[in-house]
Design a protein around this motif. Sequence first.
Motif, PDB file in Angstrom:
ATOM      1  N   ARG A   1      -6.618  15.705  22.163  1.00  0.00           N
ATOM      2  CA  ARG A   1      -7.148  14.426  21.683  1.00  0.00           C
ATOM      3  C   ARG A   1      -8.615  14.269  22.065  1.00  0.00           C
TER       4      ARG A   1
ATOM      5  N   THR B   1      -7.243   9.559  26.628  1.00  0.00           N
ATOM      6  CA  THR B   1      -6.238   8.519  26.458  1.00  0.00           C
ATOM      7  C   THR B   1      -5.731   8.110  27.830  1.00  0.00           C
TER       8      THR B   1
ATOM      9  N   ASP C   1      -7.035   7.103  15.406  1.00  0.00           N
ATOM     10  CA  ASP C   1      -7.219   6.645  16.778  1.00  0.00           C
ATOM     11  C   ASP C   1      -6.371   7.518  17.699  1.00  0.00           C
ATOM     12  N   THR C   2      -7.009   8.441  18.385  1.00  0.00           N
ATOM     13  CA  THR C   2      -6.269   9.365  19.259  1.00  0.00           C
ATOM     14  C   THR C   2      -5.705   8.686  20.497  1.00  0.00           C
ATOM     15  N   LYS C   3      -6.225   7.502  20.786  1.00  0.00           N
ATOM     16  CA  LYS C   3      -5.767   6.814  22.000  1.00  0.00           C
ATOM     17  C   LYS C   3      -4.396   6.162  21.810  1.00  0.00           C
ATOM     18  N   THR C   4      -4.038   5.902  20.549  1.00  0.00           N
ATOM     19  CA  THR C   4      -2.775   5.206  20.296  1.00  0.00           C
ATOM     20  C   THR C   4      -1.811   5.998  19.408  1.00  0.00           C
ATOM     21  N   SER C   5      -2.277   7.040  18.748  1.00  0.00           N
ATOM     22  CA  SER C   5      -1.425   7.780  17.825  1.00  0.00           C
ATOM     23  C   SER C   5      -0.327   8.516  18.584  1.00  0.00           C
TER      24      SER C   5
ATOM     25  N   ARG D   1      -2.805   6.684  28.286  1.00  0.00           N
ATOM     26  CA  ARG D   1      -1.347   6.627  28.252  1.00  0.00           C
ATOM     27  C   ARG D   1      -0.767   7.920  28.804  1.00  0.00           C
TER      28      ARG D   1
ATOM     29  N   GLU E   1      -3.321  15.092  25.707  1.00  0.00           N
ATOM     30  CA  GLU E   1      -4.567  14.401  26.061  1.00  0.00           C
ATOM     31  C   GLU E   1      -5.774  15.327  25.936  1.00  0.00           C
TER      32      GLU E   1
END
Length: 285
Positions: free
Chosen positions: A219, A209, A279-283, A211, A216
Amino acid sequence: MTIFSNPEWISQYDYPFETVDQVSQLVFDGINARLDQRISQKPLVSIVIVAFNEEINILRTISSLSAMKTTIPFEILAVNNNSTDRTQETIDKLHVKGFFQPVQGCGPARQLGQEQATGHYILMADADCLYPPNWLNEMVAVLQQPGVVCTYGQYSFIAPPDIPRWGFALHETLRNAIAELRYLKRPYLNAYGMSMGYLREAGLKAGFTTRNIRGEDGRLCFDMMQYGRVVPMKTHSARVWTAPRTILQEGTLWHGFIVRVNKELKRVFSNFTSHPPHDTKTSLN
């Protein structure tokens, strides 16, 4: 006996420095001499360290990594994640590959590290941890098992002089029991960046991710599970040792222990079911 005292081998890395300008050139020369003997130009393994304001801690970390007892060719990459102290100066004085990631967050920093790595396997390390001499061998031994895409190791806390080591050992025993439960359906919750290894190809496919958010490491592990198995590295002597900053952030050791027990009790039943695709990038965490 690590139940009642810290292991003797970590004492050699207990440097009495507070800033990098207090570190003599002889200390750097000693670490670099070991690095020059071990670092390979054709590594099988890339050890990626992420650092944010760790100008002395990263010295200890890399010093411990320079003492790895292994015949496996490896390299070390240190990623300065926009530090405001003199972490970069420490990295520059050591014979490792140094990179700078201005985007704040472990995800962006680790992503840069794996993109720059050249090894078939990546081992993630934290800049405030100490690594035993057999850590690399034991992690790679698991990664080389058929079908394994990711592995993770255990860790222990370095007890300060005013807190008995057995208190931390109690916490670790319960934490390891919970990890066994998590492993049934949610092994990625046990994957921490301080001691985690994976196939670089799978890591690049999954991607971190970008973010600035915690988790991370888990994820990435969750997303890599589509490519293979996640298997723990359980060799007791290969545990990583770290300062107790996280468990003491709530105050006393006992308070930190209670906070974590309550947290795990609230989500204990979720460990018996698989986490649905997301979606692990936004959850959120």
